[in-house]
Design a protein around this motif. Structure first.
Motif, PDB file in Angstrom:
ATOM      1  N   ALA A  80      63.862 -32.940  88.560  1.00 26.72           N
ATOM      2  CA  ALA A  80      62.200 -32.542  89.676  1.00 26.72           C
ATOM      3  C   ALA A  80      61.994 -32.872  91.483  1.00 26.72           C
ATOM      4  O   ALA A  80      62.313 -32.326  92.139  1.00 26.72           O
ATOM      5  CB  ALA A  80      61.210 -33.407  89.290  1.00 26.72           C
ATOM      6  N   THR A  81      62.501 -34.363  91.635  1.00 23.36           N
ATOM      7  CA  THR A  81      63.041 -34.927  92.787  1.00 23.36           C
ATOM      8  C   THR A  81      64.644 -34.829  93.234  1.00 23.36           C
ATOM      9  O   THR A  81      65.041 -35.209  94.472  1.00 23.36           O
ATOM     10  CB  THR A  81      62.038 -36.335  92.755  1.00 23.36           C
ATOM     11  OG1 THR A  81      62.993 -37.183  91.612  1.00 23.36           O
ATOM     12  CG2 THR A  81      60.685 -35.737  92.426  1.00 23.36           C
ATOM     13  N   TYR A 143      68.288 -33.105  81.265  1.00 22.65           N
ATOM     14  CA  TYR A 143      67.424 -33.115  82.489  1.00 22.65           C
ATOM     15  C   TYR A 143      66.581 -34.325  82.674  1.00 22.65           C
ATOM     16  O   TYR A 143      65.560 -34.980  82.171  1.00 22.65           O
ATOM     17  CB  TYR A 143      66.349 -32.133  81.439  1.00 22.65           C
ATOM     18  CG  TYR A 143      66.319 -30.712  81.534  1.00 22.65           C
ATOM     19  CD1 TYR A 143      66.325 -29.858  81.924  1.00 22.65           C
ATOM     20  CD2 TYR A 143      66.803 -31.037  79.898  1.00 22.65           C
ATOM     21  CE1 TYR A 143      67.134 -28.511  81.615  1.00 22.65           C
ATOM     22  CE2 TYR A 143      67.032 -29.249  79.036  1.00 22.65           C
ATOM     23  CZ  TYR A 143      67.472 -28.163  80.275  1.00 22.65           C
ATOM     24  OH  TYR A 143      67.496 -26.911  79.419  1.00 22.65           O
ATOM     25  N   ARG A 145      64.853 -37.184  84.680  1.00 24.44           N
ATOM     26  CA  ARG A 145      63.633 -36.725  85.140  1.00 24.44           C
ATOM     27  C   ARG A 145      62.893 -38.931  85.929  1.00 24.44           C
ATOM     28  O   ARG A 145      63.265 -39.608  84.881  1.00 24.44           O
ATOM     29  CB  ARG A 145      62.327 -37.090  84.254  1.00 24.44           C
ATOM     30  CG  ARG A 145      62.581 -35.589  84.485  1.00 24.44           C
ATOM     31  CD  ARG A 145      60.802 -34.566  83.782  1.00 24.44           C
ATOM     32  NE  ARG A 145      61.331 -33.788  83.742  1.00 24.44           N
ATOM     33  CZ  ARG A 145      60.171 -32.631  83.699  1.00 24.44           C
ATOM     34  NH1 ARG A 145      59.553 -32.788  84.169  1.00 24.44           N
ATOM     35  NH2 ARG A 145      61.091 -31.216  83.758  1.00 24.44           N
ATOM     36  N   GLU A 150      56.989 -34.734  87.430  1.00 25.02           N
ATOM     37  CA  GLU A 150      56.376 -33.216  87.291  1.00 25.02           C
ATOM     38  C   GLU A 150      57.264 -32.467  87.761  1.00 25.02           C
ATOM     39  O   GLU A 150      57.200 -32.015  89.332  1.00 25.02           O
ATOM     40  CB  GLU A 150      55.268 -32.996  87.070  1.00 25.02           C
ATOM     41  CG  GLU A 150      54.739 -34.379  85.547  1.00 25.02           C
ATOM     42  CD  GLU A 150      55.587 -34.493  84.648  1.00 25.02           C
ATOM     43  OE1 GLU A 150      55.838 -33.255  83.935  1.00 25.02           O
ATOM     44  OE2 GLU A 150      55.766 -35.248  83.940  1.00 25.02           O
ATOM     45  N   LEU A 151      57.775 -31.542  87.539  1.00 21.88           N
ATOM     46  CA  LEU A 151      57.963 -29.732  87.767  1.00 21.88           C
ATOM     47  C   LEU A 151      57.460 -29.047  87.772  1.00 21.88           C
ATOM     48  O   LEU A 151      55.939 -29.324  86.668  1.00 21.88           O
ATOM     49  CB  LEU A 151      59.091 -29.300  87.114  1.00 21.88           C
ATOM     50  CG  LEU A 151      60.619 -29.845  86.812  1.00 21.88           C
ATOM     51  CD1 LEU A 151      61.138 -28.991  85.931  1.00 21.88           C
ATOM     52  CD2 LEU A 151      61.280 -29.504  88.083  1.00 21.88           C
ATOM     53  N   ASP A 166      58.479 -22.533  82.809  1.00 22.99           N
ATOM     54  CA  ASP A 166      59.749 -23.654  83.190  1.00 22.99           C
ATOM     55  C   ASP A 166      60.481 -23.143  81.793  1.00 22.99           C
ATOM     56  O   ASP A 166      61.878 -23.751  82.414  1.00 22.99           O
ATOM     57  CB  ASP A 166      58.734 -24.769  84.364  1.00 22.99           C
ATOM     58  CG  ASP A 166      59.062 -24.776  85.656  1.00 22.99           C
ATOM     59  OD1 ASP A 166      58.596 -23.433  86.015  1.00 22.99           O
ATOM     60  OD2 ASP A 166      58.492 -25.447  86.539  1.00 22.99           O
ATOM     61  N   LYS A 170      64.398 -23.474  82.940  1.00 20.30           N
ATOM     62  CA  LYS A 170      64.835 -24.366  83.027  1.00 20.30           C
ATOM     63  C   LYS A 170      66.783 -23.896  83.477  1.00 20.30           C
ATOM     64  O   LYS A 170      67.295 -23.414  82.598  1.00 20.30           O
ATOM     65  CB  LYS A 170      64.905 -25.916  82.028  1.00 20.30           C
ATOM     66  CG  LYS A 170      63.644 -25.703  81.568  1.00 20.30           C
ATOM     67  CD  LYS A 170      64.188 -27.710  80.906  1.00 20.30           C
ATOM     68  CE  LYS A 170      62.715 -28.214  81.233  1.00 20.30           C
ATOM     69  NZ  LYS A 170      62.144 -28.359  80.317  1.00 20.30           N
TER      70      LYS A 170
END
Length: 187
Positions: A80-81, A143, A145, A150-151, A166, A170
């Motif tokens: 996400a980030t 995935y 994180r 949060e996406l 999503d 993905k």
């Protein structure tokens, strides 16, 4: 191989040269260069600590079973980030190497690959570091994180169709599905 079973990272184990009278312990500790290479190969930001230890256990006269534990710390970008996410991995690794892997044939002479992915034909020599690398690739999170990231959920819907979330989009989901399918079909 030292007396404590410490094996160099890139060293090949010649299974046919091992005595089938007892199990053979191994312990792999990669150098920092090995770790950098592994991170690059697996597409990880970095691999911090890796230890792969266990034993090669003789099964009958010619077959071998590898029983090991892979410990590693990997750093990956958050999906996400993109912030670094550190994951501690402890994975049990089991592989069975059969001198004569029975391939079941169907009436059309098509070769069926056995379902058990941990069973492989007995190689002349076994690269333990490759087994460790493969186990690490399977154990690293798909995935990663950062805590709390949060996406944003975006939904695209054509009228009358199920909303695509999503989860459907993905980036690695289709690759993973493809990999799983190839793994099963053996193509």
């Amino acid at each position: 191989m030292g007396h404590d079973g410490l094996t160099s990272w890139g060293v090949e184990l010649r299974l046919r040269d091992l005595s089938d009278a007892h199990a053979h312990p191994f312990r792999l500790k990669p150098t920092s260069e090995d770790l950098e290479e592994m991170a690059a190969t697996l597409g990880l930001s970095s691999v911090k600590k890796v230890s792969f230890e266990g034993k090669m256990v003789p099964v009958g006269k010619r077959d071998w079973r590898l029983e090991g534990v892979l410990g590693a710390t990997v750093v990956q970008p958050c999906v996400a980030t993109l912030a670094p996410v550190t994951t501690r991995i402890d994975a049990e690794v089991t592989r069975t190497y059969l001198a004569e892997l029975k391939e079941e044939t169907t009436s059309e002479e098509e070769v069926e690959i056995p379902e058990d992915e941990t069973t492989e034909p007995l190689p002349v020599s076994l690269l333990l570091s490759a087994v460790a690398e493969e186990a690490l690739a399977l154990a690293a999170p798909d995935y990663p994180r950062v805590e709390g990231a949060e996406l944003a959920v975006t939904q695209f819907t054509e009228s009358g169709k199920e909303a695509m979330s999503d989860d459907d989009a993905k980036p690695f989901a289709s690759l993973k599905a493809l990999r799983d399918k190839l793994g099963k079909d053996g193509e």
